[in-house]
Design an enzyme around this catalytic site. Sequence first.
Site, mmCIF file in Angstrom:
data_model
loop_
_atom_site.group_PDB
_atom_site.id
_atom_site.type_symbol
_atom_site.label_atom_id
_atom_site.label_comp_id
_atom_site.label_asym_id
_atom_site.label_seq_id
_atom_site.Cartn_x
_atom_site.Cartn_y
_atom_site.Cartn_z
ATOM 1 N NE ARG A 112 21.279 86.900 -57.957
ATOM 2 C CZ ARG A 112 22.351 87.372 -58.566
ATOM 3 N NH1 ARG A 112 22.751 86.852 -59.697
ATOM 4 N NH2 ARG A 112 23.043 88.358 -58.046
ATOM 5 C CE1 TYR A 157 24.705 90.732 -56.729
ATOM 6 C CE2 TYR A 157 23.934 92.359 -58.320
ATOM 7 C CZ TYR A 157 23.769 91.674 -57.135
ATOM 8 O OH TYR A 157 22.666 91.922 -56.352
ATOM 9 C CE LYS A 193 11.678 88.208 -57.368
ATOM 10 N NZ LYS A 193 12.953 87.769 -56.809
ATOM 11 N NE ARG A 210 25.289 86.252 -56.315
ATOM 12 C CZ ARG A 210 24.469 86.824 -55.418
ATOM 13 N NH1 ARG A 210 23.366 86.195 -55.029
ATOM 14 N NH2 ARG A 210 24.731 88.010 -54.931
ATOM 15 C CG HIS A 214 16.516 85.267 -55.297
ATOM 16 N ND1 HIS A 214 15.716 85.852 -54.353
ATOM 17 C CD2 HIS A 214 17.477 86.184 -55.575
ATOM 18 C CE1 HIS A 214 16.183 87.067 -54.069
ATOM 19 N NE2 HIS A 214 17.249 87.288 -54.799
ATOM 20 C CB SER A 216 15.985 95.671 -55.854
ATOM 21 O OG SER A 216 16.682 95.198 -54.725
ATOM 22 C CE1 TYR A 245 15.515 90.024 -50.868
ATOM 23 C CE2 TYR A 245 16.809 91.925 -51.526
ATOM 24 C CZ TYR A 245 16.405 90.632 -51.733
ATOM 25 O OH TYR A 245 16.883 89.933 -52.813
ATOM 26 C CB THR A 262 11.965 89.060 -51.735
ATOM 27 O OG1 THR A 262 11.772 89.842 -52.914
ATOM 28 C CG2 THR A 262 12.867 87.884 -52.047
HETATM 29 C C1 LIG Z 1 21.834 90.514 -60.397
HETATM 30 C C2 LIG Z 1 20.547 90.093 -59.726
HETATM 31 C C3 LIG Z 1 20.132 90.738 -58.585
HETATM 32 C C4 LIG Z 1 18.934 90.367 -57.973
HETATM 33 N N1 LIG Z 1 18.487 91.068 -56.880
HETATM 34 C C5 LIG Z 1 17.267 90.797 -56.362
HETATM 35 C C6 LIG Z 1 16.731 91.617 -55.334
HETATM 36 O O1 LIG Z 1 17.334 92.593 -54.914
HETATM 37 N N2 LIG Z 1 15.498 91.284 -54.851
HETATM 38 C C7 LIG Z 1 14.788 90.212 -55.307
HETATM 39 O O2 LIG Z 1 13.691 89.944 -54.839
HETATM 40 N N3 LIG Z 1 15.277 89.437 -56.304
HETATM 41 C C8 LIG Z 1 16.489 89.713 -56.852
HETATM 42 N N4 LIG Z 1 16.955 88.964 -57.889
HETATM 43 C C9 LIG Z 1 16.116 87.889 -58.462
HETATM 44 C C10 LIG Z 1 15.231 88.454 -59.580
HETATM 45 O O3 LIG Z 1 14.218 89.270 -59.073
HETATM 46 C C11 LIG Z 1 14.543 87.320 -60.373
HETATM 47 O O4 LIG Z 1 13.907 86.449 -59.483
HETATM 48 C C12 LIG Z 1 15.509 86.539 -61.249
HETATM 49 O O5 LIG Z 1 16.503 87.386 -61.804
HETATM 50 C C13 LIG Z 1 14.754 85.834 -62.375
HETATM 51 O O6 LIG Z 1 15.609 85.062 -63.138
HETATM 52 P P1 LIG Z 1 16.284 85.538 -64.535
HETATM 53 O O7 LIG Z 1 17.415 86.457 -64.159
HETATM 54 O O8 LIG Z 1 16.757 84.256 -65.107
HETATM 55 O O9 LIG Z 1 15.227 86.242 -65.347
HETATM 56 C C14 LIG Z 1 18.169 89.306 -58.505
HETATM 57 C C15 LIG Z 1 18.606 88.658 -59.667
HETATM 58 C C16 LIG Z 1 19.770 89.035 -60.289
HETATM 59 C C17 LIG Z 1 20.203 88.349 -61.544
#
Ligand SMILES: Cc1cc2nc3c(=O)[nH]c(=O)nc-3n(C[C@H](O)[C@H](O)[C@H](O)COP(=O)(O)O)c2cc1C
Length: 381
Positions: free
Chosen positions: A279, A25, A252, A165, A276, A107, A130, A156
């Site tokens: 993702r 994940y 964001k 994914r 993100h 989050s 969110y 966000t």
């Molecule tokens: C496992 C996972 C869960 C995430 N969940 C959220 C989330 O709940 N809310 C959000 O705004 N971004 C979420 N993100 C994005 C992160 O805030 C961030 O933008 C991103 O991880 C940055 O990239 P990096 O993992 O390469 O440092 C998530 C990222 C990952 C890897």
Amino acid sequence: MKPSLDIADLKEMARRRVPRMFFDYADSGAWTESTYRANEEDFAKIKFRQRVLVDMTDRSLESTMIGEKVSMPVALAPTGLTGMQHADGEMLAAQAAEEFGVPFTLSTMSICSIEDVASVTKKPFWFQLYVMRDKDFVLNLIDRAKAAKCSALMLTLDLQILGQRHKDIRNGLSAPPKLTAANLANMAMRLPWCLNMLRTKRRSFGNIVGHAKGVGDLSSLSSWTAEQFDPRLSWKDVEWIKERWGGKLILKGILDPEDARLAAETGADAIIVSNHGGRQLDGAPSTITVLPEIVDAVGDRIEVHFDGGIRSGQDVLKALCLGAKGTYIGRPFLYGLGAGGKKGVRLALDIIRKELDVTLALCGKRLIADAGPDLLYKGRG
Ligand SMILES: Cc1cc2nc3c(=O)[nH]c(=O)nc-3n(C[C@H](O)[C@H](O)[C@H](O)COP(=O)(O)O)c2cc1C
């Protein structure tokens, strides 16, 4: 914990300690994962200018992000399901960040609730929102973040609908995990994770269960989340959210100069250049590629923050040189958490700090405020 020298070491340790469903994940991007990979790969193309015989005493990485003092300009990004990488993960990561002197962002989709994190920290943390279709739930979340004395709200913008994914679908991702034969076999090889999970009561979405209408148990939760992200979210919504919140606001998910200009007009305190972590829109450019044009587009009208692909202190410095005032790490702290709980998060931050400090010095600078484009190698001629 075994010694880890870099974030890649922590990643491999987390791979061995966290059940595959949750490790995957974290370590995944949308569709072909091309944007997820590009975020990391494009950093490697940027080179530093080595300078010599400069006095390197009295160095400092201290800075500010949205006016808050930070021991280095690296915050923990909001990540969903963090309490599944390690039991009580959000509480542990928040404590590690607090002790280190950097911001922690919780989050909306966390396992530990806003109140849980507030109960184990002394300094204010940041809360990521969110926007859901259930507006009463959203208003209540904002009020809960205020009551917990969060010092910034991070809205966000890039997840009105969910990117896909493949790994999550193949693994049947859920919290807590479904006890299929394959999952049980995988978890049986990760006993410390299982024992810690049995000791905590926090195994579902702490901000949602018991707070959203009609969500009292897990079966109602999965249908609720699937249909709740609000696809109608627009720039207009930023206004009422800003007003209801009344404090520092961070937007964001900006990846385009045009959107950056619109964001600057909202009066928010900062934007985060983010895709993100690769993702959401697969095929979008890496964040480090677009950072300079976004910094150009907004000038000094709004503080520009950055995330995506940072795997070392060197990457942090590159983002700062290209105009970011602050940065965030997502996966690096999740790998630390999976590898060793609170100590692992601390180690991830220590590794990044050391790399940042040494790199800055070898580029001939002592203060992080001196990071600028002149530290980057542009080629000869
Ligand atoms: C496992 C996972 C869960 C995430 N969940 C959220 C989330 O709940 N809310 C959000 O705004 N971004 C979420 N993100 C994005 C992160 O805030 C961030 O933008 C991103 O991880 C940055 O990239 P990096 O993992 O390469 O440092 C998530 C990222 C990952 C890897």
